[in-house]
Design an enzyme around this catalytic site. Structure first.
Site, PDB file in Angstrom:
ATOM      1  N   TYR A 137       0.853  -1.189   0.000  1.00 40.80           N
ATOM      2  CA  TYR A 137       0.000   0.000   0.000  1.00 40.80           C
ATOM      3  C   TYR A 137       0.884   1.232   0.000  1.00 40.80           C
ATOM      4  O   TYR A 137       1.588   1.505   0.973  1.00 40.80           O
ATOM      5  CB  TYR A 137      -0.912  -0.043   1.230  1.00 40.80           C
ATOM      6  CG  TYR A 137      -1.862   1.128   1.408  1.00 40.80           C
ATOM      7  CD1 TYR A 137      -2.134   2.041   0.395  1.00 40.80           C
ATOM      8  CD2 TYR A 137      -2.521   1.313   2.626  1.00 40.80           C
ATOM      9  CE1 TYR A 137      -3.001   3.096   0.575  1.00 40.80           C
ATOM     10  CE2 TYR A 137      -3.404   2.370   2.827  1.00 40.80           C
ATOM     11  CZ  TYR A 137      -3.637   3.250   1.801  1.00 40.80           C
ATOM     12  OH  TYR A 137      -4.503   4.300   1.989  1.00 40.80           O
ATOM     13  N   LYS A 166      -1.621  -1.467  -3.868  1.00 39.72           N
ATOM     14  CA  LYS A 166      -2.661  -0.442  -3.863  1.00 39.72           C
ATOM     15  C   LYS A 166      -1.943   0.888  -4.038  1.00 39.72           C
ATOM     16  O   LYS A 166      -1.201   1.321  -3.154  1.00 39.72           O
ATOM     17  CB  LYS A 166      -3.441  -0.465  -2.545  1.00 39.72           C
ATOM     18  CG  LYS A 166      -4.440   0.687  -2.403  1.00 39.72           C
ATOM     19  CD  LYS A 166      -5.074   0.727  -1.014  1.00 39.72           C
ATOM     20  CE  LYS A 166      -5.977   1.939  -0.858  1.00 39.72           C
ATOM     21  NZ  LYS A 166      -6.571   2.041   0.505  1.00 39.72           N
TER      22      LYS A 166
END
Length: 298
Positions: A137, A166
């Site tokens: 992320y 992400k």
């Protein structure tokens, strides 16, 4: 690993509070609503879930509630397991695996500003501690460090259970560059404003804030794009433009929690300090824009 990867339409869940404590009943209901509206996976205790101000016990309870709510459905649980201390991230990752999570989402360490080598070693340690899928992320605007393309690719190639990232840096160029160098990588949008551009350039899903409020629309947008029905996907994306914009008029998750309260989806509007309620001006703007959408209840 291919059968276990988590892609598609996902929701970065808010964490509801009541009288300063975790509102477990409402949290369970919110997740059930996500499942009923076609969401492929829920993401408890991420940025939108105010993970930074939850106790470790509350963090674990949120994951347990999500797992219970998703039991018997096709909706997966991608548990938040990030920390700026590697040993804490490992502990959270192990807890998620032991309790049945389908995978983990782990944010880059914040505040301590590690080098790219430090980030590599951090994620490698997390990945080797568990067997379930790991999604990196990258959100430099909140963490103060940017997981660079070369490091992402290195981790993807060296760690079997790291399947993607992400991306919430806001850079379409970075996303295109990443997939050009490693097309096997599962790239997920972490910013609602660029969901469509990422999906139409090879992205495999979204982790959305807006889908807390409008899960059906985010699900349709994502699945149309994954089916290469780009005209239909763009139409929904255009319809979401105003709500996506207003839901980031203040720091996330301040606006989305206000919107959920206005919609009657949460009984209270509470945050953990230092987050607080939006200004009256922004609250009025959120409410006005929400009137243009068909927000489904429970």
């Amino acid at each position: 690993m291919d059968n276990n990867i988590i892609i598609g339409a996902m929701t970065a869940l808010i964490t509801p509070f009541k009288n300063g404590k975790l509102d477990e009943q409402t949290y369970h209901k919110l997740i059930k609503r996500q499942i009923a509206n076609g969401i492929d996976a829920v993401v408890p205790v991420g940025t939108t879930g105010e993970s930074a101000t939850l106790t470790h016990e509350e963090h674990r309870i949120c994951i347990e509630i999500a797992l219970d709510a998703c039991k018997g459905s096709s909706c997966k649980v991608l548990a938040g397991a990030g920390s700026n201390a590697t040993h804490e991230a490992v502990s959270l990752a192990k807890f998620a695996q032991e309790h049945g999570a389908d995978g983990i989402l782990s944010v880059t360490p914040y505040y301590n500003k590690p080098t790219q080598e430090g980030l590599y070693l951090h994620y490698k340690e997390i990945a080797k501690s568990i067997d379930i899928p790991v999604l990196l992320y990258n959100v430099p605007g909140r963490t103060g460090c940017d997981l660079q393309t070369e490091t992402i690719i290195r981790l993807f190639r060296d760690c079997e259970n790291i399947y993607g990232v992400k991306e919430a840096s806001g850079s379409i160029d970075k996303c295109v560059d990443l997939l050009a160098h490693e097309p096997r990588m599962m790239l997920l949008s972490g910013e609602d404003a660029i969901n469509y551009p990422i999906l139409s350039n090879g992205g495999k899903g979204v982790i959305s804030v807006t889908s807390n409020l409008l899960p059906d629309m985010i699900s349709k947008l994502t699945h149309f794009a994954l089916e290469e029905k780009y005209i239909e996907a763009k139409k929904i994306n255009d319809e979401l433009y105003n709500i996506n914009k207003i839901l980031f008029c203040e720091s996330n998750p301040i606006p989305i929690k206000a919107a959920m309260y206005i919609a009657g989806l949460t009984p209270t509007l509470e945050y953990r300090l230092p987050l607080c309620k939006p200004s009256d001006c922004n609250l009025a703007k959120i409410e006005a824009i929400m009137k243009n959408y068909d927000i489904k209840g429970f």
